[in-house]
Design a protein around this motif. Structure first.
Motif, PDB file in Angstrom:
ATOM      1  N   TYR A  78       2.194  -0.670   4.381  1.00 13.57           N
ATOM      2  CA  TYR A  78       2.911   0.378   3.659  1.00 13.57           C
ATOM      3  C   TYR A  78       3.849  -0.259   2.651  1.00 13.57           C
ATOM      4  CZ  TYR A  78       7.213  -0.038   6.615  1.00 13.57           C
ATOM      5  OH  TYR A  78       8.348  -0.465   7.254  1.00 13.57           O
ATOM      6  N   PHE A  79       4.372   0.560   1.746  1.00 16.76           N
ATOM      7  CA  PHE A  79       5.196   0.048   0.657  1.00 16.76           C
ATOM      8  C   PHE A  79       6.146   1.148   0.192  1.00 16.76           C
ATOM      9  CE2 PHE A  79       2.000   2.467  -1.421  1.00 16.76           C
ATOM     10  CZ  PHE A  79       2.426   2.765  -2.704  1.00 16.76           C
ATOM     11  N   GLN A 142       5.018  11.029   0.741  1.00 15.86           N
ATOM     12  CA  GLN A 142       5.308  11.552   2.077  1.00 15.86           C
ATOM     13  C   GLN A 142       4.731  10.645   3.160  1.00 15.86           C
ATOM     14  OE1 GLN A 142       4.023  15.654   2.335  1.00 15.86           O
ATOM     15  NE2 GLN A 142       5.905  16.362   1.383  1.00 15.86           N
ATOM     16  N   ILE A 143       3.574  10.073   2.911  1.00 18.11           N
ATOM     17  CA  ILE A 143       2.995   9.153   3.901  1.00 18.11           C
ATOM     18  C   ILE A 143       3.859   7.903   4.025  1.00 18.11           C
ATOM     19  CG2 ILE A 143       1.028   7.641   4.364  1.00 18.11           C
ATOM     20  CD1 ILE A 143      -0.783   9.762   3.200  1.00 18.11           C
ATOM     21  N   GLN A 144       4.337   7.371   2.901  1.00 17.48           N
ATOM     22  CA  GLN A 144       5.161   6.163   2.952  1.00 17.48           C
ATOM     23  C   GLN A 144       6.536   6.442   3.536  1.00 17.48           C
ATOM     24  OE1 GLN A 144       3.774   3.273   2.325  1.00 17.48           O
ATOM     25  NE2 GLN A 144       1.882   4.297   1.701  1.00 17.48           N
ATOM     26  N   GLY A 145       7.088   7.632   3.278  1.00 16.42           N
ATOM     27  CA  GLY A 145       8.360   8.014   3.879  1.00 16.42           C
ATOM     28  C   GLY A 145       9.591   7.643   3.082  1.00 16.42           C
ATOM     29  N   ARG A 283      -0.667  -1.425  17.489  1.00 18.66           N
ATOM     30  CA  ARG A 283      -0.703  -0.704  16.207  1.00 18.66           C
ATOM     31  C   ARG A 283       0.537  -1.086  15.422  1.00 18.66           C
ATOM     32  NH1 ARG A 283      -1.577   0.909  11.914  1.00 18.66           N
ATOM     33  NH2 ARG A 283      -2.072   3.034  11.218  1.00 18.66           N
ATOM     34  N   ALA A 284       0.363  -1.521  14.191  1.00 16.67           N
ATOM     35  CA  ALA A 284       1.508  -1.928  13.380  1.00 16.67           C
ATOM     36  C   ALA A 284       1.225  -1.698  11.906  1.00 16.67           C
ATOM     37  CB  ALA A 284       1.845  -3.399  13.616  1.00 16.67           C
ATOM     38  N   ASP A 285       2.268  -1.381  11.168  1.00 10.14           N
ATOM     39  CA  ASP A 285       2.221  -1.166   9.729  1.00 10.14           C
ATOM     40  C   ASP A 285       3.118  -2.227   9.088  1.00 10.14           C
ATOM     41  OD1 ASP A 285       1.076   0.382   7.752  1.00 10.14           O
ATOM     42  OD2 ASP A 285       2.577   1.969   7.820  1.00 10.14           O
ATOM     43  N   ILE A 286       2.562  -3.039   8.200  1.00 13.74           N
ATOM     44  CA  ILE A 286       3.293  -4.148   7.584  1.00 13.74           C
ATOM     45  C   ILE A 286       3.908  -3.678   6.274  1.00 13.74           C
ATOM     46  CG2 ILE A 286       3.092  -6.485   6.648  1.00 13.74           C
ATOM     47  CD1 ILE A 286       0.557  -6.790   8.426  1.00 13.74           C
ATOM     48  N   ALA A 298      -0.790  -3.333   0.058  1.00  9.47           N
ATOM     49  CA  ALA A 298      -0.713  -2.560   1.305  1.00  9.47           C
ATOM     50  C   ALA A 298      -1.965  -1.723   1.506  1.00  9.47           C
ATOM     51  CB  ALA A 298       0.522  -1.664   1.280  1.00  9.47           C
ATOM     52  N   GLY A 299      -2.500  -1.171   0.418  1.00 10.99           N
ATOM     53  CA  GLY A 299      -3.653  -0.285   0.516  1.00 10.99           C
ATOM     54  C   GLY A 299      -4.931  -0.978   0.929  1.00 10.99           C
ATOM     55  N   ARG A 300      -4.965  -2.303   0.796  1.00  4.27           N
ATOM     56  CA  ARG A 300      -6.172  -3.049   1.175  1.00  4.27           C
ATOM     57  C   ARG A 300      -6.194  -3.419   2.656  1.00  4.27           C
ATOM     58  NH1 ARG A 300      -5.305  -5.581  -4.066  1.00  4.27           N
ATOM     59  NH2 ARG A 300      -4.036  -7.208  -3.094  1.00  4.27           N
ATOM     60  N   ILE A 301      -5.091  -3.200   3.359  1.00  5.09           N
ATOM     61  CA  ILE A 301      -4.982  -3.682   4.734  1.00  5.09           C
ATOM     62  C   ILE A 301      -5.477  -2.632   5.722  1.00  5.09           C
ATOM     63  CG2 ILE A 301      -3.414  -4.575   6.496  1.00  5.09           C
ATOM     64  CD1 ILE A 301      -3.782  -6.368   4.039  1.00  5.09           C
ATOM     65  N   ARG A 302      -6.484  -2.990   6.440  1.00  7.32           N
ATOM     66  CA  ARG A 302      -6.958  -2.213   7.595  1.00  7.32           C
ATOM     67  C   ARG A 302      -7.714  -3.194   8.471  1.00  7.32           C
ATOM     68  NH1 ARG A 302      -6.977   3.056   8.798  1.00  7.32           N
ATOM     69  NH2 ARG A 302      -8.440   3.754  10.385  1.00  7.32           N
TER      70      ARG A 302
END
Length: 325
Positions: A78-79, A142-145, A283-286, A298-302
């Motif tokens: 995320y960013f 909204q997704i990023q917050g 589960r983690a979001d970097i 960020a969008g390339r990470i899965r």
């Protein structure tokens, strides 16, 4: 909640541990450790702020725990977006960014995204913080917050998470895969944006499969060079902060990550944030930083991999004693 399995590891079991910059991780740890109230965390925080040698600090005072709940590890990114907007409605600026309505009871489900956007229930209530050009940008904000709004005069206003409508997050990418519109390997943030924009009303309506709706608040206390405010009410740090499920990973805890994929990552992170889509022990979001370049990364990470939580030794010893009783 699924059955939880906890395995204690040694630091020698952490792939790449000796090669990380532990000093950088220690500095990020001290940003939020003072918020933790338990005695074991507070003692370690006091020690960390005295400037010890970083790697021995972590190895002498923490134990690595591998926590599993039966689901595979998933790393995402995320960013903090920077989006074009205005404080006044008009011209190109048509899509409102809302503050939290005072009549919503936190933690209780309110109206869904579809009901909010079609029903006009937020109009003419003075809740608009800004007006944006692009509804897709608004959805992803909204997704990023959190994010920055670049105004017509070149100044920037920062906004942060202010609350939600209490509905769970649903993935637009997974819906596109289910409908056969995208293949699983295509469901990056950039490709989802493109599909929504290319498909007009159908694309915009698809966003409403996500019942969750996020509200914002102005963030004026954070210097421009610092990251956005995370769940611990402190700035998060690009490349060192992760969002986790706080029911399984304590906020403020060091977490060793072993991310696979095209760009493997072996790094000591600090669990300083949460997210509505971040559920589970593995589960983690970097956090990748601010702006378009961070967003593309960020969008390339899965990616698969493993994460290992570092807990204070005294806490782990106490856990063992309780299990023996």
């Amino acid at each position: 909640m699924a059955d939880i399995r906890i395995t204690q590891l040694d630091f020698s079991d952490l792939y790449g541990w000796p090669n990380d910059d532990h000093t950088e991780a220690l500095a990020v740890f001290t940003e939020t450790c003072g918020i933790q109230q338990d005695d074991d965390w507070r003692k370690l925080c006091d020690l960390a702020k005295r400037g010890p040698k970083a790697r021995p600090f972590f190895e002498e005072h923490f134990l690595p725990l591998f926590i599993e709940d039966g689901t595979d590890m998933l790393f995402t990114g995320y960013f903090e977006p920077e989006i074009e907007g205005s404080l006044e409605r008009g011209g190109r600026y048509l899509y409102p960014l809302y503050a939290m309505p005072p009549d919503i009871e936190r933690g209780m489900p309110w109206l869904t995204r579809r009901e909010i956007e079609y029903g006009g229930v937020l109009e003419d209530r003075g809740l608009e913080l800004a007006w944006l050009v692009d509804p897709v940008d608004l959805f992803f904000l909204q997704i990023q917050g959190s994010g920055r709004i670049r105004l017509p005069d070149g100044t920037v206003r920062r906004v942060g998470y202010g609350g939600s409508n209490g509905h769970p997050y649903s993935s637009v990418g997974q819906e596109l895969i289910r409908l056969g519109k995208l293949q699983p390997h295509e469901a990056s943030a950039g490709r989802i944006r493109s599909w929504v924009r290319e498909n007009g009303i159908e694309g915009t309506d698809l966003l409403r499969v996500n019942d969750s709706f996020v509200f914002f608040r102005p963030v004026n206390e954070v210097p421009p060079e610092k990251g956005p405010i995370g769940a611990m009410n402190r700035s998060v740090t690009a490349g060192r902060t992760i969002a986790v499920d706080p029911d399984l990973t304590p906020l403020g805890a060091p977490v060793w990550i072993e991310k696979e994929g095209v760009t493997p990552m072996r790094r000591l992170m600090i669990a300083q944030d949460t997210g509505s889509a971040i559920k589970g022990a593995q589960r983690a979001d970097i956090f990748f930083g601010t702006g378009d370049q961070a967003g593309r990364a960020a969008g390339r990470i899965r990616d698969p991999g493993r994460m290992v939580v570092l807990l204070p030794r005294d806490r782990v010893f106490a856990m063992r004693q309780r299990l023996r009783q």
